[in-house]
Design an enzyme around this catalytic site. Structure first.
Site, PDB file in Angstrom:
ATOM      1  N   HIS A 226       0.812  -1.214   0.000  1.00 19.95           N
ATOM      2  CA  HIS A 226       0.000   0.000   0.000  1.00 19.95           C
ATOM      3  C   HIS A 226       0.852   1.273   0.000  1.00 19.95           C
ATOM      4  CE1 HIS A 226      -3.390   2.558   1.793  1.00 19.95           C
ATOM      5  NE2 HIS A 226      -3.879   2.052   0.686  1.00 19.95           N
ATOM      6  N   LYS A 228       3.280   4.432  -1.184  1.00 20.58           N
ATOM      7  CA  LYS A 228       3.399   5.347  -2.328  1.00 20.58           C
ATOM      8  C   LYS A 228       4.647   6.181  -2.097  1.00 20.58           C
ATOM      9  CE  LYS A 228      -1.266   4.812  -1.526  1.00 20.58           C
ATOM     10  NZ  LYS A 228      -1.896   4.439  -0.247  1.00 20.58           N
ATOM     11  N   ASP A 233      17.894   9.913  -6.422  1.00 17.88           N
ATOM     12  CA  ASP A 233      19.325  10.058  -6.121  1.00 17.88           C
ATOM     13  C   ASP A 233      19.635   9.923  -4.631  1.00 17.88           C
ATOM     14  OD1 ASP A 233      19.868  10.392  -8.792  1.00 17.88           O
ATOM     15  OD2 ASP A 233      19.954  12.571  -8.708  1.00 17.88           O
ATOM     16  N   HIS A 402      -8.898  11.370   1.349  1.00 12.88           N
ATOM     17  CA  HIS A 402      -8.038  10.187   1.296  1.00 12.88           C
ATOM     18  C   HIS A 402      -6.741  10.407   2.069  1.00 12.88           C
ATOM     19  CE1 HIS A 402      -5.492   7.083  -0.866  1.00 12.88           C
ATOM     20  NE2 HIS A 402      -6.579   6.384  -0.610  1.00 12.88           N
ATOM     21  N   LYS A 404      -4.025  10.717   5.035  1.00 12.53           N
ATOM     22  CA  LYS A 404      -3.776   9.905   6.232  1.00 12.53           C
ATOM     23  C   LYS A 404      -2.778  10.679   7.102  1.00 12.53           C
ATOM     24  CE  LYS A 404      -4.044   6.801   2.486  1.00 12.53           C
ATOM     25  NZ  LYS A 404      -5.323   6.248   2.601  1.00 12.53           N
ATOM     26  N   ASP A 409      -0.310  17.862  19.588  1.00  9.90           N
ATOM     27  CA  ASP A 409       0.264  18.882  20.471  1.00  9.90           C
ATOM     28  C   ASP A 409       1.098  19.944  19.753  1.00  9.90           C
ATOM     29  OD1 ASP A 409      -0.924  17.533  22.530  1.00  9.90           O
ATOM     30  OD2 ASP A 409       0.920  16.631  23.315  1.00  9.90           O
TER      31      ASP A 409
END
EC number: 2.7.8.-
Length: 484
Positions: A226, A228, A233, A402, A404, A409
């Site tokens: 899952h 991405k 370099d 979508h 996440k 704090d």
């Protein structure tokens, strides 16, 4: 006997199904897995003849202990050990920072350094990228600067408009002599053999992650990559929720897709690089020669400390879940969470509720209409309990959220690929950046406030008055929450 079976074929099949189901249930119980998961699978076996067996066959088997990934061949490499030792902060320095910028978040740092040997890395630059438009604009600029290698690893890699643009950009760099490696998830991606062969013809190495080919289906359908990420370099890295697909760049003919990605520059990219190499060695059945080009010495690009957490069946522990759990338990002022799927395990649910009840301002932003019917109702089944504990819940109405992310704090921000659900914590391969910086957290808080402007506030009294049929759907979906 044979004649009886022939005359009562359906009844006979039911008997055979339950004989197999009983054996499977005993096997599940003896595995000593999470009781909720165990009960969910046994329930499926009992109430769903035939289908329950298929569900367990395809989704229920646990492979974390199989050690099917060649972790040690990367982590034991002398080059990787050298940079880890160089960047790892000892406990004395961490205690000094505890009174400085880390404050009480030092426990999160120690957890990941002890469990995953992933150091807190100082001196990085981090740029927040809102939605696919900003992410791809920055990515295409960075790809043009690549001199040695480009590493690409995506859950969803489609060869639509944005995917084709990326393919062409990678081909151009391969023509210049840049080494390009691509790893895409076989189940989630939609990339044609024509484009795969096209990339290969220009010297790009490209491999699918765990192809689903019979008869090995049972080992491979459930555990998906899952992540991405992009590494350029060994200096520039990308981590976040944006896949390679047109909906993420919000074309006019599709609904609005709200997501968050981040661009990182500095030594922290070495941590991302090591996780790419872990999966690459597995999918390609190669062992890349690890040179200084892959882990170069780089100057300080900024003043932002970052740590990388990654988890999956190749890890001994659910590192991302444990890091979030520790951060939530250590929160003093506020926690702001954005997630498309909120189907927490009991540990996370208890941590959030008790944080709220001890005075921490906990806010949760989730989509009002998600992209999964079952996940939507499973998520909604938790809302009453959250509201009763004083947690504020916001339904995002502009489109599909979508992103996440979590902000704690005004100091710790997490941006990554992991949803707040069982699948991300225990089953899929995920990666998350933990960023310890007040200025960046302040930016993320402002983004959270802007997102709330497109939300409905969920109020307990009104929520309790929703139709009974909705509550039935929620309760039914929650039963299968560990399977979603």
């Amino acid at each position: 006997m044979l004649e009886y079976i022939q005359n009562n074929i359906f009844f006979s099949l039911i008997i055979i199904n339950y004989i197999i189901a009983i054996g499977t249930a005993i096997f599940i119980i003896l595995n000593n897995r999470n009781p909720i998961t165990t009960v969910s699978y046994i329930l499926a076996l009992v109430v769903l003849p035939f289908l329950g067996l298929l569900v367990y066959y395809f989704f229920g088997q646990e492979y974390r202990k199989d050690k099917m990934f060649k972790r040690r061949k990367v982590f034991d490499n002398e080059t990787v050990k050298k940079w880890e030792k160089k960047l790892m902060l000892n406990n004395c320095r961490l205690e000094d920072y505890e009174n400085g910028f880390l404050q009480n978040k030092v426990n999160v740092v120690k957890l990941l350094q002890n469990n995953q040997k992933k150091p807190l890395v100082l001196g990085n630059d981090v740029e927040i990228l809102i939605n696919g438009e900003k992410k791809f604009e920055a990515l295409f600029k960075d790809l043009k600067t690549a001199k040695h290698h480009i590493h690409v690893e995506y859950y969803m890699f489609n060869d639509d408009k944005i995917g084709t643009k990326l393919i062409n950009a990678l081909i151009e760099k391969a023509k210049e002599g840049v080494k390009v490696r691509v790893n895409y998830d076989y189940v989630a991606s939609g990339i044609s053999n024509k484009n795969i062969n096209k990339m290969k013809s220009f010297g790009i190495e490209i491999f699918p992650f765990m192809p689903v080919w019979f008869p090995n289906l049972t080992r491979k359908l459930n555990y998906r990559n899952h992540r991405k990420i992009v590494v350029i370099d060994g200096v520039i890295g990308y981590v976040g929720g944006v896949n390679i697909s047109d909906e993420y760049v919000n074309p006019c003919d599709k609904g609005y897709w709200r997501d968050t990605h981040c661009r990182l520059k500095g030594n922290i990219v070495k941590s991302i690089q090591s996780h790419f190499l872990l999966n690459w060695n597995f999918v390609s059945q190669q062992e890349i020669e690890i040179t200084d080009h892959l882990f170069p010495d780089v100057e300080s690009f900024g003043d932002i400390p970052v740590q990388i957490a990654a988890s999956g069946p190749d890890s001994d522990y659910p590192h991302i879940m444990e890091a979030l759990f520790t951060a939530i338990n250590g929160a003093n002022d506020y926690i702001k969470i954005t997630t498309p799927y909120f189907i927490p395990n009991e540990q996370m649910l208890t941590a959030l509720k008790t944080a709220s009840r001890r005075g921490v301002d906990v806010e949760l932003l989730i989509p009002k209409e998600g992209d999964s019917w079952a996940a939507k109702y499973a998520t909604n089944s938790y809302i009453s309990g959250l509201l009763e504990s004083g947690i504020k819940v916001f339904h995002y109405c502009k489109g599909m959220v979508h992103a996440k992310t979590m902000i704690v704090d005004g100091l710790l921000t997490t941006i990554g690929t992991s949803n707040m659900d069982y699948r991300s914590f225990e089953i899929n391969f995920e990666i998350t950046a933990l960023i310890y910086n007040e200025n960046l957290s302040e930016k993320m808080v402002q983004i959270f406030k802007e997102d709330i402007e497109h939300c409905d506030v969920v109020e307990l009294k009104k929520w309790e008055q929703r139709p009974f049929i909705e509550k039935v759907k929620e309760s039914f979906s929650r039963l299968w929450a560990p399977l979603l």
